[in-house]
Write a protein that holds these residues in place. Structure first.
Motif, short mmCIF file in Angstrom:
data_model
loop_
_atom_site.label_atom_id
_atom_site.label_comp_id
_atom_site.label_asym_id
_atom_site.label_seq_id
_atom_site.Cartn_x
_atom_site.Cartn_y
_atom_site.Cartn_z
N GLY A 1 -2.71 3.00 -1.23
CA GLY A 1 -2.68 2.42 0.11
C GLY A 1 -2.48 3.47 1.18
N ARG A 2 -1.56 4.40 0.91
CA ARG A 2 -1.30 5.45 1.90
C ARG A 2 -2.51 6.37 2.06
NH1 ARG A 2 3.76 6.17 3.58
NH2 ARG A 2 2.59 7.03 5.34
N SER A 3 -3.22 6.60 0.95
CA SER A 3 -4.41 7.47 1.01
C SER A 3 -5.54 6.84 1.82
CB SER A 3 -4.90 7.80 -0.39
OG SER A 3 -5.41 6.64 -1.03
N LEU A 4 -5.49 5.50 1.93
CA LEU A 4 -6.49 4.79 2.73
C LEU A 4 -6.13 4.76 4.21
CD1 LEU A 4 -7.24 1.77 0.35
CD2 LEU A 4 -8.75 3.70 0.86
N GLY A 5 -4.99 5.35 4.53
CA GLY A 5 -4.57 5.42 5.93
C GLY A 5 -3.65 4.29 6.36
N LEU A 6 -3.19 3.49 5.40
CA LEU A 6 -2.28 2.39 5.73
C LEU A 6 -0.87 2.92 5.91
CD1 LEU A 6 -3.51 -0.33 3.17
CD2 LEU A 6 -4.18 -0.08 5.56
N SER A 7 -0.12 2.28 6.79
CA SER A 7 1.29 2.64 6.97
C SER A 7 2.10 2.08 5.81
CB SER A 7 1.81 2.09 8.30
OG SER A 7 1.81 0.66 8.26
N LYS A 8 3.38 2.43 5.75
CA LYS A 8 4.24 1.91 4.70
C LYS A 8 4.32 0.39 4.75
CE LYS A 8 7.34 5.87 4.05
NZ LYS A 8 8.76 6.33 4.11
N THR A 9 4.46 -0.13 5.97
CA THR A 9 4.55 -1.59 6.13
C THR A 9 3.25 -2.27 5.72
OG1 THR A 9 6.11 -1.32 7.97
CG2 THR A 9 5.02 -3.45 7.76
N GLN A 10 2.13 -1.71 6.16
CA GLN A 10 0.83 -2.29 5.81
C GLN A 10 0.59 -2.23 4.30
OE1 GLN A 10 -1.57 0.22 8.36
NE2 GLN A 10 -1.92 -1.45 9.83
N THR A 11 0.97 -1.13 3.69
CA THR A 11 0.81 -1.00 2.24
C THR A 11 1.66 -2.03 1.51
OG1 THR A 11 0.41 1.38 2.46
CG2 THR A 11 1.04 0.58 0.29
N MET A 12 2.88 -2.20 1.99
CA MET A 12 3.80 -3.16 1.36
C MET A 12 3.26 -4.58 1.48
SD MET A 12 6.67 -3.81 -0.21
CE MET A 12 7.61 -2.28 -0.08
N MET A 13 2.84 -4.97 2.68
CA MET A 13 2.44 -6.35 2.93
C MET A 13 1.04 -6.67 2.39
SD MET A 13 5.14 -7.46 4.22
CE MET A 13 4.55 -9.12 4.51
N SER A 14 0.15 -5.68 2.40
CA SER A 14 -1.24 -5.94 2.00
C SER A 14 -1.53 -5.67 0.53
CB SER A 14 -2.19 -5.09 2.85
OG SER A 14 -2.02 -5.37 4.23
N ILE A 15 -0.76 -4.76 -0.08
CA ILE A 15 -1.06 -4.35 -1.46
C ILE A 15 0.06 -4.71 -2.43
CG2 ILE A 15 -1.55 -2.39 -2.96
CD1 ILE A 15 -2.92 -1.03 -0.59
N ILE A 16 1.28 -4.30 -2.10
CA ILE A 16 2.39 -4.45 -3.06
C ILE A 16 2.86 -5.89 -3.18
CG2 ILE A 16 4.70 -3.66 -3.68
CD1 ILE A 16 2.51 -1.51 -3.78
N VAL A 17 3.16 -6.53 -2.04
CA VAL A 17 3.72 -7.90 -2.06
C VAL A 17 2.78 -8.91 -2.74
CG1 VAL A 17 4.46 -9.84 -0.63
CG2 VAL A 17 5.26 -7.52 -0.11
N PRO A 18 1.47 -8.92 -2.41
CA PRO A 18 0.58 -9.88 -3.09
C PRO A 18 0.60 -9.75 -4.61
CG PRO A 18 -0.51 -8.97 -1.17
CD PRO A 18 0.74 -8.18 -1.36
N GLN A 19 0.66 -8.52 -5.12
CA GLN A 19 0.71 -8.32 -6.56
C GLN A 19 2.07 -8.72 -7.13
OE1 GLN A 19 -1.25 -4.61 -8.12
NE2 GLN A 19 -1.36 -4.09 -5.95
N ALA A 20 3.12 -8.44 -6.37
CA ALA A 20 4.48 -8.78 -6.83
C ALA A 20 4.68 -10.28 -6.92
CB ALA A 20 5.52 -8.15 -5.90
N ILE A 21 4.05 -11.03 -6.00
CA ILE A 21 4.21 -12.49 -5.98
C ILE A 21 3.80 -13.10 -7.31
CG2 ILE A 21 3.26 -14.62 -4.98
CD1 ILE A 21 3.26 -13.21 -2.27
N LYS A 22 2.69 -12.62 -7.87
CA LYS A 22 2.23 -13.16 -9.15
C LYS A 22 3.22 -12.87 -10.27
CE LYS A 22 -2.67 -12.81 -7.98
NZ LYS A 22 -4.00 -12.23 -8.34
N ASN A 23 3.87 -11.71 -10.21
CA ASN A 23 4.82 -11.35 -11.25
C ASN A 23 6.12 -12.14 -11.16
OD1 ASN A 23 2.97 -9.45 -12.15
ND2 ASN A 23 3.93 -7.74 -11.08
#
Length: 232
Positions: A134-156
């Protein structure tokens, strides 16, 4: 046959005495509404509180991290009934809000501590490479958390969150301590009015079981849908 018919007659008479006479069944119906209202609001607020506390516990800022850990330790280390009474009779003693809203806030504060640990574990279960991507795509920490990490964590964490919601519904049975007439308190009123313990208590247990069974089936279908999206 005579003994059986006499037994059924006694059961029918007790049922009529406990639920039909004086429209006492209305107490249980009203109690179901109170239980559902308190549990739903507490679940929503608890999810918000839990997410914020989880972020505090994962934060590298010492103040936030310490606050999150103190909150979690205090809430998990004290009985929920004590927390309910402190919040109702002390913190919100002068606030003119409806009882069920204050009770829901109390339960949300309690649930938030457990939800925070569930969310924290879910976020930590996601591979660090996802964050780096996420960071390599230019996303901020918050954007990475909300767009990439949280959606995957929800399923778990979804199954654990379902269990927490089910536990929350059962924990609301203590709202009678602050004068709310939920399912459990309605059963207690019927028991006191009729001097019959068996029928009101069994009815209360059945109602809780049915509510939780329906919720389990609904959440099970939602989880199945989430899992189906993984296979695409």
């Amino acid at each position: 046959m005579i003994l059986a018919s006499g037994w059924f007659a006694d059961i029918a008479e007790t049922f009529e005495k406990c639920f039909i006479r004086d429209d006492r069944y209305r107490l249980l119906i009203s109690g179901i509404g109170v239980t559902i209202k308190v549990a739903l609001l507490a679940a929503v607020l608890g999810l918000i509180i839990g997410f914020l506390i989880a972020l505090c516990n994962l934060s590298k800022k010492k103040v936030l991290n310490i606050f999150g850990k103190i909150y979690t330790d205090i809430i998990r280390g004290t009985p929920s009934v004590t927390q309910l009474m402190i919040i109702y009779f002390v913190i919100f003693a002068t606030v003119n809000w409806e009882k069920w809203i204050i009770a829901a806030i109390a339960f949300s504060i309690n649930s938030g501590a457990y939800v925070s640990e569930i969310i924290r574990a879910g976020i930590l279960s996601i591979d660090k490479g996802q964050t780096e991507a996420g960071r390599s795509l230019g996303l901020s920490k918050t954007q990475t958390m909300m767009s990439i990490i949280v959606p995957q964590a929800i399923k778990n964490i979804f199954p654990a969150m379902c269990n927490e919601f089910i536990t929350l519904i059962k924990e609301t049975a203590i709202v009678g301590y602050v004068g709310l007439v939920d399912i459990q308190k309605a059963g207690d009123f019927i028991k006191s009015a009729t001097y019959e313990a068996f029928m009101p208590l069994i009815a209360t247990a059945i109602i809780y079981f049915v509510l939780i069974k329906i919720l389990t089936l609904v959440l099970g279908r939602v989880e199945k849908k989430l899992r189906e999206s993984d296979k695409r």
